[in-house]
Scaffold this active site. Structure first.
Site, short mmCIF file in Angstrom:
data_model
loop_
_atom_site.label_atom_id
_atom_site.label_comp_id
_atom_site.label_asym_id
_atom_site.label_seq_id
_atom_site.Cartn_x
_atom_site.Cartn_y
_atom_site.Cartn_z
N HIS A 34 -29.05 0.73 -12.03
CA HIS A 34 -30.07 0.93 -13.07
C HIS A 34 -31.39 1.03 -12.32
O HIS A 34 -31.57 0.37 -11.30
CB HIS A 34 -30.21 -0.26 -14.00
CG HIS A 34 -28.99 -0.64 -14.77
ND1 HIS A 34 -28.01 -1.43 -14.26
CD2 HIS A 34 -28.61 -0.35 -16.04
CE1 HIS A 34 -27.06 -1.62 -15.17
NE2 HIS A 34 -27.39 -0.98 -16.26
N ASP A 75 -32.73 -2.27 -11.28
CA ASP A 75 -31.97 -3.03 -10.26
C ASP A 75 -32.58 -2.78 -8.89
O ASP A 75 -32.45 -3.60 -7.98
CB ASP A 75 -30.51 -2.59 -10.15
CG ASP A 75 -29.76 -2.67 -11.45
OD1 ASP A 75 -30.14 -3.50 -12.29
OD2 ASP A 75 -28.80 -1.89 -11.62
C1 XLS Z 1 -22.95 -3.76 -20.05
C2 XLS Z 1 -22.64 -2.50 -19.41
C3 XLS Z 1 -23.68 -1.99 -18.43
C4 XLS Z 1 -23.45 -0.53 -18.09
C5 XLS Z 1 -24.60 0.12 -17.42
O1 XLS Z 1 -22.12 -4.35 -20.74
O2 XLS Z 1 -21.38 -2.64 -18.82
O3 XLS Z 1 -23.74 -2.78 -17.30
O4 XLS Z 1 -22.32 -0.35 -17.28
O5 XLS Z 1 -25.77 0.03 -18.15
#
Ligand code: XLS
Ligand code: CA
Ligand code: CA
Length: 449
Positions: free
Chosen positions: A110, A113
């Site tokens: 993200h 991140d």
């Molecule tokens: C949350 C999601 C998230 C997605 C990416 O539950 O798994 O981490 O994979 O935004």
């Protein structure tokens, strides 16, 4: 020790962890692979090509094991101060050392991140430029690439009512700005895909919500993302990652079938596929295999978030996958699908009490071995043909004259009715033989006792 990774030399961080090698099923060395043998050929292709594994930046490099009742237990400062660009770079160093030691060739991220979000989006974007230059430099001389990128449009309070589904046009613009930048960075890092996970795209109550309005806005945001992505040379797939709930009570991308219907209603199905997460499947009341199958038969199986939930807990626990029945049936679907355009992202985190650096490696070794074993067993299931043969036989009546007419749409309700009248009562349909098939599956999985 000094390590050489990509274009740079750096101090080794995980210095008590060697490069993880394949040692085979009998190995007692916990820091080795028992099943993941990157170059072993399965159905004509090396394992590493069947299994493009990815590291999730957020869980592995950012999450510290905090929960609703307590602070973090794991130290991910990597010798720097959290919230600084020095920390952002230390995470890159840690991530690349980690991936190289495990032989992982992809990562997912993200925007937030990668860098700490600034008060001003121009400043955040400048930080993203800086860190992506640094990552790009790091990638040189390695075979590590980006699997997919995404924008976090759920953590910041501005997204309280969603991003594409928000009631604020200004927040909608902010989401657009984040997507634009996340796409830029994804393309810059050679990403294979771009993900939309609609964590806050949903509602708490219909008393204050215009569902149609919100869904149209989400679709438009996705259309603009496709237009922009294609204009900057993004050739990969966009993905929706379905999840029924959490954080919202009801999320619009409830499951694969719902997301496929949405994509088709708004003409997005040519550019989008699905990223199926195991834990989200079970939250939706489906099996992982069900979600993969529904995606695959609709030509929409793009990528996998490889994790698992806990059958005793009703929330998204994001555990490292160890259920080999599940990984086997996942790989069965993926093999039948002819592979993925994406890969297997370990959207998984260590349990809170597993807080050491070694645990990070044990988590990935577990996940990679579980999928490697699943791949081996799925290939065996396909080669043995027990399931395929049984299914073929089960639908055999459609090979008859009348059955063929039904399949080729060359009959009518009238003709079928006349046929039924002549026939009298039909025989009982063939047995489903579920228990026999489950025994056969056990035999494929465990062989000799
Ligand atoms: C949350 C999601 C998230 C997605 C990416 O539950 O798994 O981490 O994979 O935004
Ligand atoms: Ca996920
Ligand atoms: Ca999850």
């Amino acid at each position: 020790t000094i390590l050489f990774i990509g274009g740079s030399t750096m101090a080794e961080l995980f210095n008590n962890i060697p490069k993880i090698a394949y040692e085979g099923p009998k190995s007692k060395n916990p820091l080795s692979f028992r099943y993941y043998d990157a170059d072993r050929i399965i159905l004509g292709k090396p394992m590493k090509e069947h299994l493009p594994f990815a590291m999730a930046w957020w869980h592995n490099l950012c999450a510290i094991g905090a929960d609703m009742f307590g602070r973090g237990t794991a130290d991910k400062d990597f010798g720097t101060e959290n919230g600084t660009m020095a920390h952002a770079k230390a995470k890159v160093d840690a991530g690349f050392e980690f991936m190289e030691k495990l032989g992982i060739r992809y990562f997912c991220f993200h925007d937030v991140d990668l860098v700490p979000e600034a008060g001003d989006i121009k400043e955040t974007n400048a930080r993203l430029d800086e860190i992506s230059d640094y990552i790009l430099e790091k990638m040189k001389g390695t075979d590590i690439k980006c699997l997919w990128g995404t924008a976090n449009m759920f953590s910041n309070p501005r997204f309280v009512n969603g991003a594409g589904s928000t009631n604020s046009a200004d927040v909608y613009c902010f989401a657009a700005a984040q997507i634009k930048k996340a796409l830029d960075i994804t393309v810059k890092l050679g990403g294979r895909g771009y993900v939309f996970w609609g964590g806050r795209e949903g509602y708490e109550t219909l008393l204050n919500t215009d569902v149609k309005f919100e869904q149209e806005n989400i679709a438009n945001l996705m259309k603009m993302a496709v237009e922009y992505g294609r204009s900057i040379g993004f050739k990969g797939d966009f993905y929706i990652e379905p999840k029924p709930k959490e954080p919202m009570k009801h999320q619009y991308d409830f499951d694969a079938a719902t997301a496929i219907g949405f994509l088709r209603s708004y003409g997005l199905d040519k550019d989008f596929k699905l990223n199926i997460e195991a834990n989200h499947a079970t939250l939706a009341g489906h099996s992982f295999q069900h979600e993969l199958r529904i995606s695959a038969i609709n030509g929409m199986l793009g990528s996998v978030d490889a994790n698992q939930g806990d059958t005793l807990l009703g929330w998204d626990t994001d555990e490292f996958p160890f259920d080999v029945y599940d990984t086997t049936m996942c790989m069965y679907e993926v093999l039948k699908n002819g592979g993925l355009t994406g890969g297997f992202n370990f959207d998984a985190k260590n349990r809170r009490p597993s807080y050491s650096y070694e645990d990070m490696f044990y988590g990935f070794i577990l996940g990679m071995d579980s999928f490697a074993l699943g791949l081996i067993k799925a290939a065996k299931l396909i080669e043995e043909g027990t399931l395929d043969n049984f299914i073929k036989e089960r639908y055999e009546s459609f090979e008859s004259e009348i059955g063929k007419k039904i399949r080729s749409h060359t009959t009518s309700l009238k003709e079928l009715s006349d046929y039924a009248e002549k026939m009298g009562a039909p025989k009982m349909p063939g047995s489903g033989r579920q228990e026999y098939l489950q025994s056969a599956l056990n035999q494929t999985l465990f062989g000799e006792a």
